[in-house]
Design a protein around this motif. Sequence first.
Motif, PDB file in Angstrom:
ATOM      1  N   ILE A   7      11.925  82.468  49.792  1.00 60.59           N
ATOM      2  CA  ILE A   7      10.660  82.574  50.541  1.00 60.59           C
ATOM      3  C   ILE A   7      10.508  81.374  51.463  1.00 60.59           C
ATOM      4  N   ASP A   8      10.901  80.195  50.953  1.00 60.62           N
ATOM      5  CA  ASP A   8      10.795  78.990  51.794  1.00 60.62           C
ATOM      6  C   ASP A   8      11.685  79.092  53.020  1.00 60.62           C
ATOM      7  N   ASP A   9      12.902  79.653  52.823  1.00 63.82           N
ATOM      8  CA  ASP A   9      13.797  79.813  53.978  1.00 63.82           C
ATOM      9  C   ASP A   9      13.202  80.747  55.027  1.00 63.82           C
ATOM     10  N   GLY A  14      10.700  81.392  60.231  1.00 66.03           N
ATOM     11  CA  GLY A  14       9.566  81.883  61.032  1.00 66.03           C
ATOM     12  C   GLY A  14       8.896  80.776  61.812  1.00 66.03           C
ATOM     13  N   ILE A  15       8.739  79.634  61.145  1.00 66.60           N
ATOM     14  CA  ILE A  15       8.106  78.501  61.843  1.00 66.60           C
ATOM     15  C   ILE A  15       8.998  78.014  62.972  1.00 66.60           C
ATOM     16  N   VAL A  21       9.604  79.764  70.442  1.00 66.74           N
ATOM     17  CA  VAL A  21       8.860  80.600  71.379  1.00 66.74           C
ATOM     18  C   VAL A  21       7.778  79.794  72.105  1.00 66.74           C
ATOM     19  N   ALA A  22       7.082  78.956  71.307  1.00 71.93           N
ATOM     20  CA  ALA A  22       6.035  78.128  71.916  1.00 71.93           C
ATOM     21  C   ALA A  22       6.618  77.158  72.931  1.00 71.93           C
ATOM     22  N   SER A  23       7.801  76.615  72.571  1.00 74.14           N
ATOM     23  CA  SER A  23       8.459  75.687  73.492  1.00 74.14           C
ATOM     24  C   SER A  23       8.840  76.374  74.787  1.00 74.14           C
TER      25      SER A  23
END
Length: 529
Positions: A7-9, A14-15, A21-23
């Motif tokens: 789940i952490d991966d 995702g982050i 994408v934000a960049s």
Amino acid sequence: MSESDGIDDILDNGIRQSLMVASRIAETLARRRQEAQRQQEHQDIQVAHEARARVAAERTAAHAALAPVHNDQWWDKAQPADIATAHAVAEGWKDQDPTALHASEKIRQEVLARYGIDTHDVGPDTISLETRIQATSTGPRNQGNDDHQGQLAQATAWAAKHQPEFFADWQRRKNFTDTVDAERSAESELIRHWQTATGEAARPANADQVPAQAQDDHQVQLAQARAWAAEHDPDFFDDWKRRHGFADSVADEHRDERNLIQRWHNAVAQEDTRKAAIEHEKAMQLLAAARAEELRTQAKTLAPEMERHHVPEEYLANHELAKALQKAHNAKTPAAVTAADAEIQERMFLIGKDGINGPDIDQLRHETTANVNGVRDAHFKDPAFVQAAKEMHEARLLAEGGFKGTTFSAPEQRYEQAEKELFTRLEGLGRDIENRVTGNNNRLKDQGLKAETAPEAGYGSAEHHEKFADSLENTGANETQIRGRLAAARSEGTHPSSAVTPGKGATKARKSRRGATVGAERGKNGLSR
């Protein structure tokens, strides 16, 4: 690997993807913002470039309009409208352009000598100057026209009041006349109709010197105002007629009539201004076309020299370059050709620096005040001073450009000569102050005011010092200088004129020292020798 680790991966991926994408979005927005800034900068540069090009074109057109005023033959044939147009152009540009300033002074001298009119009293009013020159030129011959206009005014007022249908038909026919002669004929027809109907004999416009003249003038103007309003502003005129017809008193009637006349006057003045602007624009276009044709003819004559020095045809608008090309064309010896070629090269270099029209007065003011002490804005209203400042500017550019000139006309010598002329013009202010202090004022002498022979009993009194301070305020001296001169005056027991040495010149403006430090003394824009 535990379930929580998976789940952490997923969350990390995702982050990470969200950040990427934000960049990219931020990068895209930054590029768009930079592109928008580049486009805005490009537009600003384009607008500034177009504005400079427009001003340069207008200066060139002004130079073309003013070129003939230095030709005596032009003055012998010039019509009042031609002189008024040239005067308007010179007045409009004289605060920005050295050529226009010089032309303005030339026009003033010629108009004063030929017609007794000082253009300083007229200002930029083209219509006023044209009218005054016309009146001076024609003199008594205008009397017949004055009589005609006076009779026409009376006939118009009578027809508008007593035969409005005939008057309306006459107005329509007059408005469709194609020539001045046809218009004059229509006016004469109305005058004859009025004289026949009323039994009035032909008489001058100023024949009715009676107390009722003011009322007659009012009625004439009212008739003209009514005719104008009916034709050009019918809605207002209908409303005005209703108000005028239901006026409560004679005073109200007169007020309505004065308002209508004033409205008519304002409209006529605006129309006259509009027509004058159109006529001025037409005159400028004709002058520009004539100047362009003159340059084309000149280019054909000077074609070999222009081709040899790669001179574009539009550069012939620069008077100094055209003169240099003509010298080269007329040169008969190798030495003369060499000298003319050198002058052409100098002019081409200066055009590359200052443009075809040369430096403007603001540029000369900035450079001169930085290098010469005691220069004020008032000096740049003197054509000779501005010309000297221009010559200093050009000599500096030529020296910096490596031009050697000739044995008798090196850039350094030109600079010194121009500098000497500047200080000569500056001395005028010192001489004026000295004349005021000593009472040795030639203008006052010419007017018969004997300042030097005034009674000495009042010299040194408080009243004398007060008048002396008032006179100093009009010389351009600052407060410190005035206080110093007052202190010196209070210490004198006799009139200062007794201490003046005959032949002594006015106090000179401070010059930079000669010698090794001359470059440092002149400032950053001065010519270092």
